[in-house]
Design a protein around this motif. Sequence first.
Motif, mmCIF file in Angstrom:
data_model
loop_
_atom_site.group_PDB
_atom_site.id
_atom_site.type_symbol
_atom_site.label_atom_id
_atom_site.label_comp_id
_atom_site.label_asym_id
_atom_site.label_seq_id
_atom_site.Cartn_x
_atom_site.Cartn_y
_atom_site.Cartn_z
ATOM 1 N N MET A 61 -7.241 3.762 -5.942
ATOM 2 C CA MET A 61 -6.768 4.346 -4.692
ATOM 3 C C MET A 61 -6.614 5.859 -4.868
ATOM 4 N N LEU A 62 -6.990 6.607 -3.822
ATOM 5 C CA LEU A 62 -6.838 8.064 -3.816
ATOM 6 C C LEU A 62 -5.805 8.465 -2.762
ATOM 7 N N GLU A 63 -5.283 9.668 -2.901
ATOM 8 C CA GLU A 63 -4.450 10.211 -1.831
ATOM 9 C C GLU A 63 -4.779 11.691 -1.619
ATOM 10 N N ASP A 64 -4.120 12.299 -0.625
ATOM 11 C CA ASP A 64 -4.312 13.713 -0.280
ATOM 12 C C ASP A 64 -5.742 14.001 0.196
ATOM 13 N N VAL A 65 -6.356 13.016 0.887
ATOM 14 C CA VAL A 65 -7.756 13.155 1.302
ATOM 15 C C VAL A 65 -7.848 13.535 2.784
ATOM 16 N N ALA A 66 -8.650 14.540 3.082
ATOM 17 C CA ALA A 66 -9.067 14.811 4.464
ATOM 18 C C ALA A 66 -10.486 15.342 4.409
ATOM 19 N N ASP A 70 0.828 -1.220 0.000
ATOM 20 C CA ASP A 70 0.000 0.000 0.000
ATOM 21 C C ASP A 70 0.860 1.267 0.000
ATOM 22 N N ALA A 71 1.923 1.251 0.815
ATOM 23 C CA ALA A 71 2.784 2.447 0.879
ATOM 24 C C ALA A 71 3.365 2.743 -0.502
ATOM 25 N N LYS A 72 3.773 1.693 -1.186
ATOM 26 C CA LYS A 72 4.331 1.883 -2.542
ATOM 27 C C LYS A 72 3.263 2.378 -3.515
ATOM 28 N N ARG A 73 2.053 1.787 -3.391
ATOM 29 C CA ARG A 73 0.954 2.207 -4.268
ATOM 30 C C ARG A 73 0.581 3.672 -4.052
ATOM 31 N N LYS A 74 0.698 4.103 -2.815
ATOM 32 C CA LYS A 74 0.340 5.502 -2.505
ATOM 33 C C LYS A 74 1.203 6.501 -3.261
ATOM 34 N N LEU A 75 2.408 6.079 -3.630
ATOM 35 C CA LEU A 75 3.315 6.983 -4.350
ATOM 36 C C LEU A 75 2.745 7.413 -5.695
ATOM 37 N N THR A 76 1.855 6.575 -6.251
ATOM 38 C CA THR A 76 1.295 6.891 -7.575
ATOM 39 C C THR A 76 -0.229 6.994 -7.558
ATOM 40 N N ALA A 77 -0.820 7.053 -6.358
ATOM 41 C CA ALA A 77 -2.287 7.123 -6.268
ATOM 42 C C ALA A 77 -2.783 8.463 -6.810
ATOM 43 N N LYS A 78 -4.059 8.472 -7.201
ATOM 44 C CA LYS A 78 -4.662 9.683 -7.787
ATOM 45 C C LYS A 78 -4.990 10.701 -6.692
ATOM 46 N N SER A 79 -4.581 11.927 -6.907
ATOM 47 C CA SER A 79 -4.872 12.984 -5.941
ATOM 48 C C SER A 79 -6.364 13.337 -5.998
ATOM 49 N N GLY A 103 -22.695 13.536 1.755
ATOM 50 C CA GLY A 103 -22.432 14.938 1.431
ATOM 51 C C GLY A 103 -21.433 15.620 2.333
ATOM 52 N N ILE A 104 -20.314 14.959 2.628
ATOM 53 C CA ILE A 104 -19.297 15.522 3.530
ATOM 54 C C ILE A 104 -18.213 16.220 2.707
ATOM 55 N N ASN A 105 -17.737 17.339 3.232
ATOM 56 C CA ASN A 105 -16.747 18.158 2.524
ATOM 57 C C ASN A 105 -15.364 17.525 2.589
ATOM 58 N N VAL A 106 -14.803 17.211 1.422
ATOM 59 C CA VAL A 106 -13.459 16.619 1.336
ATOM 60 C C VAL A 106 -12.516 17.649 0.737
ATOM 61 N N ILE A 107 -11.350 17.809 1.383
ATOM 62 C CA ILE A 107 -10.353 18.749 0.853
ATOM 63 C C ILE A 107 -9.151 17.977 0.315
ATOM 64 N N ASN A 108 -8.404 18.629 -0.548
ATOM 65 C CA ASN A 108 -7.164 18.045 -1.075
ATOM 66 C C ASN A 108 -5.997 18.629 -0.268
ATOM 67 N N THR A 109 -5.179 17.750 0.303
ATOM 68 C CA THR A 109 -4.117 18.207 1.207
ATOM 69 C C THR A 109 -2.739 18.273 0.551
ATOM 70 N N ALA A 110 -2.673 18.092 -0.754
ATOM 71 C CA ALA A 110 -1.362 18.142 -1.431
ATOM 72 C C ALA A 110 -0.829 19.571 -1.427
ATOM 73 N N ARG A 111 0.446 19.728 -1.128
ATOM 74 C CA ARG A 111 1.080 21.048 -1.137
ATOM 75 C C ARG A 111 2.477 20.940 -1.725
ATOM 76 N N LYS A 112 2.936 22.029 -2.286
ATOM 77 C CA LYS A 112 4.320 22.111 -2.779
ATOM 78 C C LYS A 112 5.066 23.086 -1.883
ATOM 79 N N ILE A 113 6.261 22.738 -1.507
ATOM 80 C CA ILE A 113 7.101 23.689 -0.776
ATOM 81 C C ILE A 113 8.424 23.831 -1.505
ATOM 82 N N GLY A 114 8.989 25.011 -1.361
ATOM 83 C CA GLY A 114 10.336 25.266 -1.866
ATOM 84 C C GLY A 114 10.592 24.751 -3.239
ATOM 85 N N PHE A 172 -7.541 5.257 1.099
ATOM 86 C CA PHE A 172 -8.701 5.947 0.511
ATOM 87 C C PHE A 172 -8.990 5.317 -0.857
ATOM 88 N N TYR A 173 -10.241 4.960 -1.082
ATOM 89 C CA TYR A 173 -10.636 4.398 -2.383
ATOM 90 C C TYR A 173 -11.842 5.164 -2.920
#
Lengths: 544, 444
Positions: A477-482, A276-285, A533-544, A466-467
């Motif tokens: 699989m999805l990522e960056d979900v909260a 799963d950890a490896k799959r998360k590297l390429t999961a859809k945001s 109907g729950i609000n989902v945000i995308n938590t992906a961020r870029k730094i530097g 997250f699916y």
Amino acid sequence: MERRTFLNFSSLALGSTLIPFGRAIAAEELLTTMPVAAKKALADVALNAATKAGASYCDVRIGRYLNQFIVTRDLNVENVANTESAGVGVRVICDGAYGFAATSDVSNDGIANAARQAVAIAKANAKLQSEPVRLAPVKGVGDVSWATPIKKDWRAVPIKEKADLLIAANKAGMDNGANFMQSMLFQVNQQKFFASTDGSYIDQDVHRLWAPFQATAVDKATGKFRSRSGLSSPVGKGYEYLDARPEHKIKAAGGVATLYTESYDIIEDARAAGRDAKRKLTAKSVVPGKYDLMLSPEHLWLTIHENVGHPTELDRVLGYEANYAGTSFATLDKWESKKFKYGAPIVNLYADKVTPGSLGAVGYDDEGVKTKKWDIIKDGILVNYQATRDQAHIIGEKESHGCSYADSWSTVQFQRMPNVSLAAGKAKLTPDEMVKGIKKGIYIVGDGSFSIDQQRYNFQFGGQLFYEIKDGKIGQMLEDVAYQANTQEFWSACHSICDERDWRMGGSFFDGKGQPPQISIVSHGSSTTRFNGINVINTARKIG
Amino acid sequence: MSILTQEQTKRICDKVMSLSKADECIVNVEGSRIGNIRFARNAVSTAGLADDTRIQVQVAFGKKQGTATINEFDDKSLERAVRRAEDLARLAPENPEFMPAIAKQAYKSSETFVQRTADIDPEYRAQAAAYAMEACRKKGLVAAGFFTDRSSFETVANSNGVFGHQIATSLDFTCTVRTEDGRGSGWVKRSARDVAKFDPREAADVAIEKALRSVDAKALEPGRYTVIMEPAATSDLLGFMLNGFDARRADEGRSFLSKQGGKNRLGDKLFDQQVNIWSDPWDKDVPVLPWDNSMLPRERVHLVKDGRINALDYSQYWAKQKGARAVGSAGNVIMAGTDKTTAELIANTKKGVLVTRTWYIRMVDPQSVLLTGLTRDGTFYVENGKIKHPIKNFRFNESPVTMLNNIEEIGKPVVIGGDEANYAMLIPSMKIRDFNFTSLSDAV
């Protein structure tokens, strides 16, 4: 859930010399115990000394707290420690006020001194008291005992066997995609003897166990890394929990994960975590927006803890935690109205300290009150709180809920959360059947980051897995979900709950509260549950 | 018994090491006397004094290591602790990453002890709490708070000749003041090594004023705002970020300081030019012990210099792997500031949000150090250089890395005791643009 203690352990950031539980002892010393008759004689010394000094009530807790923890990193054992803490805590009421004193001097003189000191403190506190302490009555139970029903005592299992199991789990994770693995084994035994001037002499032997791990995969080319934590529960069971049995495994909806009920296969879970950890590297945001959420019990326990367990603690409601853990939106007037809608009519949440295998399960609380089960939310309406002996009268109850707990013989007992659980749905429904009714949703398995305001309105939770759910089917699989919501709105959006076949518990070893802070342990059960109907945000961020 | 002298602990350490038959022996003796008073609903709820002294013995046979701790100091008990540590070492598996005990060190002492603080008594604690309670009663407000003071010592020694002994004092005060109707709440935190620098009246008055000003908060739309963060509001955010300075995690690709291709970001400019962060055990405001948990001597280390990553934290093992020099891990964090007060930062702001305190901060994404949490106990809207009105609390989703890139103005640093961050801190208030508030909270 609070705060620093939990962070230290949940992040698996233990230093190699950190000993969290007390003084360290050798393995062969763990199995010795003090005879009950000797503890009773010592307790009587405290009770007599306190009453002679003027106490109208006294309780004494003689405790021996044994723990062992094993810390591993990749294929190495970083630390093994056995710890012990033993001593006596004496609480009294004198002139209408509490006093408490504790000592590690477990001699007649040491205990009598502590009792007299507690009375002196009570007399000093009485001058500041605005109204006298009122204890709900408890009938003395005489000489009784209770023990966690374990099949295999962790103290008798060789350290090498346990270390080998963790290393095997780490290897399984690394063989399946993880670049790094960290795992730990927490093992707890609390030998607690309680006596009070009510006429109770209660001997309890409590066992708990937790085997958390974290698998991390790294893509050096992109500089990205992702982790997946284990899906086990901390439990009030013996070492038999780690003797995995096939009949205790179930498949998550769509077969996306293997989940565990009465026992836990750490090696299988670590293998899956590596993948799963490896799959998360390429999961859809995730695309932010409103989704119907399908939350597994491995995730929902933490949501229940934060936005039902904590707001219904009566000491918070009254303001005793205002400076630290916070207060509560579930105020007395809402309870008194008998019509405050906490959630949808299908939502039934109850408290208990009796469910076998749960972290909160004991025979008697730390005030000598026999444990029980009671309703908190009934058909969506707030109907009760969690109370101790001195709080019962505030909510018109004739007896305590048995919610008193101290994390050591040396700390004073106060109101702590029991198990708080969501009742299974009454209609037959499996997780796979639940998926079929969802057009646009996300299935979340496992707990992640968690944050909630000091009155328990606004919260944000992450997760482990997250699916996507699309037109009744589980997809990629999805990522960056909260997800973010308001507690009352969230529980009002509860659409359906799977039936009792899917019901199981998650929990926490490190629920913090109080100043100076104490930790507590608690389990929360549920079946897989849908919220619309729950609000989902995308938590992906870029730094530097 | 709790505060032992150097002579007393030297005798104990020598005795323990003479009893050990292991290849090496490491001893740590520590003790503390902690007093506290807790109040809520304008009344004292608990008060106490806790004494504790313990000795930890760590031994190794080759690469097999065991640890035992005991709180009794007679010869028989000390021998029992040594034998227990040796028993555990024999049972433990070999650790391939085992590092031998460090060589003899010369620790340069730091000024961590103030007698005035060690002399704090129950009457002082009661008075510290009483002012807030009495003032609140008179104004129809409700106080809850906690005052705690600590005197402690630590002694370290090992069989290579290491020996260090030092005493320390500290105090922390927090107070939350709420209006009786629950529509307003204010908070204050004060930390000090020297009790002479703590004024309970000044502290309580801050919480009272914030509580009164925070009534009838208006809702502001979530979004990106210029914020003026008081020092306590940023301390935990910085603490989360600084945990990521571990060199091993950065080199292994598991930190925000990891770089594409398997390198770390040492030397990279990640923050605004104004950002300078260092640790210094001998700092006059936030002194800490001159050694860390592994007994390595601490030094003044410039972690961020003019916005660039200037140093990473190497464990002894990782330093050996990478040919780097291991220095004791930071015990304090100091961020450079100016002489400007928070009021001056407000006065220079056209439109913004003043944040007193942040709450329940959790890591959302360690890759970007994205943190979520909320404002609490005094959030205000600032317009044309003045606090205009209280506003409802916000949830934020923001990275301290981004935050330190968006600095507009820095204020005067103040001492902040550790809460969730395990450092003594000296941090300025900061004005930051584009801070990301993602939703509103109804909590007061």
